[in-house]
Design a protein around this motif. Structure first.
Motif, short mmCIF file in Angstrom:
data_model
loop_
_atom_site.label_atom_id
_atom_site.label_comp_id
_atom_site.label_asym_id
_atom_site.label_seq_id
_atom_site.Cartn_x
_atom_site.Cartn_y
_atom_site.Cartn_z
N SER A 122 0.80 -1.22 0.00
CA SER A 122 0.00 0.00 0.00
C SER A 122 0.84 1.27 0.00
O SER A 122 0.28 2.37 -0.05
CB SER A 122 -0.93 0.02 1.22
N LEU A 140 -2.83 6.61 6.36
CA LEU A 140 -3.41 6.52 5.01
C LEU A 140 -3.65 5.07 4.60
O LEU A 140 -4.73 4.73 4.12
CB LEU A 140 -2.47 7.20 4.01
N GLU A 145 -6.02 3.78 1.70
CA GLU A 145 -5.40 4.59 0.66
C GLU A 145 -3.95 4.16 0.46
O GLU A 145 -3.50 3.18 1.06
CB GLU A 145 -5.49 6.08 1.05
N VAL A 146 -3.22 4.88 -0.37
CA VAL A 146 -1.82 4.55 -0.61
C VAL A 146 -0.94 5.68 -0.10
O VAL A 146 -1.39 6.83 0.01
CB VAL A 146 -1.54 4.31 -2.12
#
Length: 232
Positions: A122, A140, A145-146
């Motif tokens: 990720s 994150l 998310e990344v």
């Protein structure tokens, strides 16, 4: 090597089955250098929403610890005594479904970042960055998310979507020469003699070539270079 992981739920966490849940984001730290690991642990634990629940010294330990602790995020050193962290991402995710992996590395290129993404990671954070970047990165990836250090994400996306320019465009003339010698089957000692440089310098040239090509070995670097038309 025995694992040093310890379950340490804080006042904001609770244990449900095997997985620690609660308001804090639980983290398994995979790092074999004691001082580096301690600095990272302190930086993460001093926040109200992050908690290191275990530390592993090797990939073998990390697989067992991830399965046992089921952390929200594994913060994974790229280079460990028993192998390449990026190559182990898929195994870590299989051992602890739902866990996300954030890779730490001393240096990286968009090609390396693309490898992380392709492996199911990720994010990729540079160790030279601010500790706040690591804290935000953990948040994150825990949120789905990344998180990639500045300059790595766009390059990784370009590589993954085929929009990247010549893979060898960032190689210096000396690194191109080194790559050519690798293609001829020479090792670091022979490259040192051929280039007229110290052995350590030759090794550094080889390492930079590997980094820029996103390769894990000299053999893979040559294979990538031939595929990309950098070698004939």
């Amino acid at each position: 090597m025995p694992s040093t992981s310890q379950t340490a739920p804080g006042p904001m966490a609770r244990i449900t089955g095997e997985r620690i849940t609660g308001e804090r984001i639980t983290i398994l730290l995979v790092e074999d250098h004691d001082m580096v690991a301690e600095a990272i642990r302190i930086a993460l634990d001093r926040t109200d929403d992050l908690q290191v629940v275990g530390r592993s010294l090797s990939l073998k330990d990390a697989l067992a610890d991830a399965a046992r602790l089921r952390p929200a995020v594994v913060v994974l050193d790229r280079r460990l005594p028993d192998g390449d962290g990026i190559a182990a991402i898929s195994r870590l995710k299989a051992a602890a479904p739902g866990t996300r992996v954030l890779v730490l590395t001393g240096e990286a290129t968009p090609a390396v970042a693309a490898r992380v993404a392709e492996a199911g990671g990720s994010g990729l954070i540079l160790k030279a960055g601010e500790l706040g970047e690591l804290q935000d990165g953990v948040r994150l990836v825990a949120a789905g998310e990344v998180a990639f250090s500045k300059g790595l994400l766009s390059g990784a996306l370009d590589r993954l979507t085929g929009r990247t320019a010549d893979l060898g465009s960032t190689l210096t003339p000396r690194e191109r020469e080194t790559l050519g010698l690798l293609g001829d089957g020479l090792g670091s000692a022979e490259i040192s003699q051929r280039l007229g440089v110290a052995l350590n310098t030759a090794r550094n040239h080889v390492q930079r070539v590997l980094e820029k090509l996103g390769a894990r070995s000299q053999l893979e670097a040559v294979a990538v270079a031939r595929r990309e038309g950098l070698l004939r």
